[in-house]
Design a protein around this motif. Structure first.
Motif: not given
Length: 168
Positions: A17-36
């Motif tokens: 199968s293909p192995c699908y990947s993605q970048l992830y962060a937690s909502s807590e991290y994004l609230d604190k540091y912003g979303e790139p």
């Protein structure tokens, strides 16, 4: 089982199968540091890495025919995807994770795990069943590889779940 490019060897590799990947962060991290919003902004973030990633330490992204790359630099490097996921969920940083590791947390209603940079495509990788040369291969191995192909293949629940997530 292997994911990614396989080095030349005497082993047989059957693509499952293909192995699908993605970048992830937690909502807590994004609230604190912003979303790139751009790959170049990752340099301002704690990028966690998987030490056994076969494609190397460089994260590659594509958008509208253009290639972008980032070498993750962060406070955590580990050789276990589950441990990497737990670090992300605890708000430690951003990580590149395969869908089969994140699908349960993405299904949770708490929405703690957030996919980021979703407008960028990632290189395609595949999941393989790897086994010794077919000569003298026990029949149970052949049956098991066929079972894996059924579980991960084109008409499997695994593929339908991925297609559902990609269309959301």
């Amino acid at each position: 089982m292997r994911i990614g490019e396989l080095p030349d060897s005497s082993l047989i590799a059957r693509q499952l199968s293909p192995c699908y990947s993605q970048l992830y962060a937690s909502s807590e991290y994004l609230d604190k540091y912003g979303e790139p919003m751009q790959v170049s902004e990752l340099k301002n973030h704690n990028c966690l890495s998987y030490s056994l990633y076969q494609a190397g330490m460089e994260w590659i992204f594509y958008q509208k025919g253009k290639k972008y790359s980032h070498i993750p630099k962060g406070s955590y490097r580990v050789n276990n995807s589950e441990a990497l996921l737990q670090a992300v969920l605890q708000g430690i940083g951003i990580a590149l994770l395969p869908h089969f590791i994140t699908h349960t947390d993405l299904s949770n209603t708490n929405k703690k795990l957030i996919p980021i940079l979703t407008s960028f495509d990632l290189p395609e990788h595949f999941i393989y069943a790897v086994y010794p040369d077919k000569k003298n291969l026990p029949h149970k191995i052949t049956l098991f590889v066929d079972f894996l192909k059924e579980q991960f293949g084109a008409n499997s629940d695994y593929q339908r779940n991925i297609e559902r997530k990609q269309s959301q």
